[in-house]
Design a protein around this motif. Sequence first.
Motif, PDB file in Angstrom:
ATOM      1  N   UNK A  44       0.811  -1.222   0.000  1.00  0.00           N
ATOM      2  CA  UNK A  44       0.000   0.000   0.000  1.00  0.00           C
ATOM      3  C   UNK A  44       0.842   1.269   0.000  1.00  0.00           C
ATOM      4  N   UNK A  45       2.153   1.145   0.206  1.00  0.00           N
ATOM      5  CA  UNK A  45       3.055   2.297   0.121  1.00  0.00           C
ATOM      6  C   UNK A  45       3.562   2.525  -1.305  1.00  0.00           C
ATOM      7  N   UNK A  46       3.059   1.740  -2.250  1.00  0.00           N
ATOM      8  CA  UNK A  46       3.485   1.897  -3.647  1.00  0.00           C
ATOM      9  C   UNK A  46       2.994   3.216  -4.240  1.00  0.00           C
ATOM     10  N   UNK A  47       3.679   3.593  -5.317  1.00  0.00           N
ATOM     11  CA  UNK A  47       3.281   4.756  -6.108  1.00  0.00           C
ATOM     12  C   UNK A  47       1.918   4.485  -6.746  1.00  0.00           C
ATOM     13  N   UNK A  48       1.284   5.515  -7.205  1.00  0.00           N
ATOM     14  CA  UNK A  48      -0.014   5.412  -7.874  1.00  0.00           C
ATOM     15  C   UNK A  48       0.098   4.524  -9.118  1.00  0.00           C
ATOM     16  N   UNK A  49      -0.928   3.740  -9.355  1.00  0.00           N
ATOM     17  CA  UNK A  49      -0.990   2.947 -10.574  1.00  0.00           C
ATOM     18  C   UNK A  49      -1.619   3.803 -11.672  1.00  0.00           C
ATOM     19  N   UNK A  50      -0.891   3.994 -12.756  1.00  0.00           N
ATOM     20  CA  UNK A  50      -1.340   4.835 -13.864  1.00  0.00           C
ATOM     21  C   UNK A  50      -1.862   4.033 -15.052  1.00  0.00           C
ATOM     22  N   UNK A  51      -2.023   2.735 -14.895  1.00  0.00           N
ATOM     23  CA  UNK A  51      -2.574   1.921 -15.969  1.00  0.00           C
ATOM     24  C   UNK A  51      -1.721   1.980 -17.221  1.00  0.00           C
ATOM     25  N   UNK A  52      -2.343   2.316 -18.353  1.00  0.00           N
ATOM     26  CA  UNK A  52      -1.666   2.323 -19.650  1.00  0.00           C
ATOM     27  C   UNK A  52      -0.569   3.383 -19.751  1.00  0.00           C
ATOM     28  N   UNK A  53      -0.555   4.371 -18.869  1.00  0.00           N
ATOM     29  CA  UNK A  53       0.489   5.402 -18.883  1.00  0.00           C
ATOM     30  C   UNK A  53       1.847   4.831 -18.475  1.00  0.00           C
ATOM     31  N   UNK A  98      -3.060   6.098   0.136  1.00  0.00           N
ATOM     32  CA  UNK A  98      -1.810   6.613   0.699  1.00  0.00           C
ATOM     33  C   UNK A  98      -1.991   7.085   2.136  1.00  0.00           C
ATOM     34  N   UNK A  99      -3.015   7.854   2.371  1.00  0.00           N
ATOM     35  CA  UNK A  99      -3.253   8.374   3.722  1.00  0.00           C
ATOM     36  C   UNK A  99      -3.639   7.238   4.667  1.00  0.00           C
ATOM     37  N   UNK A 100      -4.477   6.324   4.185  1.00  0.00           N
ATOM     38  CA  UNK A 100      -4.919   5.209   5.025  1.00  0.00           C
ATOM     39  C   UNK A 100      -3.759   4.334   5.477  1.00  0.00           C
ATOM     40  N   UNK A 101      -2.833   4.003   4.583  1.00  0.00           N
ATOM     41  CA  UNK A 101      -1.707   3.151   4.984  1.00  0.00           C
ATOM     42  C   UNK A 101      -0.818   3.862   5.999  1.00  0.00           C
ATOM     43  N   UNK A 102      -0.588   5.144   5.807  1.00  0.00           N
ATOM     44  CA  UNK A 102       0.255   5.867   6.761  1.00  0.00           C
ATOM     45  C   UNK A 102      -0.440   6.014   8.115  1.00  0.00           C
ATOM     46  N   UNK A 103      -1.747   6.219   8.105  1.00  0.00           N
ATOM     47  CA  UNK A 103      -2.495   6.268   9.368  1.00  0.00           C
ATOM     48  C   UNK A 103      -2.440   4.907  10.072  1.00  0.00           C
ATOM     49  N   UNK A 104      -2.600   3.830   9.317  1.00  0.00           N
ATOM     50  CA  UNK A 104      -2.549   2.477   9.888  1.00  0.00           C
ATOM     51  C   UNK A 104      -1.187   2.222  10.544  1.00  0.00           C
ATOM     52  N   UNK A 105      -0.120   2.581   9.863  1.00  0.00           N
ATOM     53  CA  UNK A 105       1.225   2.395  10.417  1.00  0.00           C
ATOM     54  C   UNK A 105       1.409   3.276  11.647  1.00  0.00           C
ATOM     55  N   UNK A 106       0.956   4.525  11.582  1.00  0.00           N
ATOM     56  CA  UNK A 106       1.090   5.440  12.724  1.00  0.00           C
ATOM     57  C   UNK A 106       0.314   4.926  13.935  1.00  0.00           C
ATOM     58  N   UNK A 107      -0.875   4.400  13.720  1.00  0.00           N
ATOM     59  CA  UNK A 107      -1.658   3.848  14.838  1.00  0.00           C
ATOM     60  C   UNK A 107      -0.954   2.637  15.467  1.00  0.00           C
ATOM     61  N   UNK A 108      -0.355   1.817  14.627  1.00  0.00           N
ATOM     62  CA  UNK A 108       0.334   0.615  15.110  1.00  0.00           C
ATOM     63  C   UNK A 108       1.508   0.988  16.020  1.00  0.00           C
TER      64      UNK A 108
END
Length: 184
Positions: A44-53, A98-108
């Motif tokens: 979940x810390x990966x860069x955005x998926x841009x599909x065909x781009x 992006x925000x959710x994964x960082x919040x999850x890690x911060x809560x942990x």
Amino acid sequence: ARALGLALAAEKPDAIYASDLMRARMTAQPAADAHQMDVRLDADLRERCYGAFEGLMYEEITQRYPEDFAAWHARDLHRRFPAGEREAETLQEFHHRSVTVLERIARRHSQGRIIVVTHGGVLDCVYREATGMPVNARRDFETINAAINRLRWDGSRFTVEQWADMSHLEAAGLDEIDRTHPAA
């Protein structure tokens, strides 16, 4: 990555996280080595998926997908680009992930200190979240490879304490002659 590892050697992290993509893993490893810790990988810390781009140069994208390129440039929150090897994420979906994964890690690790090595797009999202900057506003801040960004988590939101510190990189950029002869 080595300069970043040295700069973070004095920290006392409870954990080190990184995107599971190679560049982020490799960037995190010197810090992990300095602390004799394993890097915890999180997709979940990966860069955005841009599909065909993905894999194309800007010029190729503008030629093949002119309307989608314009929507990307305009920071359209809901535009889904054509699928490539994987389905593309909208900007809104990516921001949420992006925000959710960082919040999850911060809560942990709510009472501790963590090191997170991720990508520019994820940093863009968390900076916007921490400062209240709209997701679709034009960026007016930098995301620099191997820079140090310090955030504080208060249990419900992030705040920026320091952004884009690259003082450790400036010293690493000196060659051996510069290091031994400062006047050179």
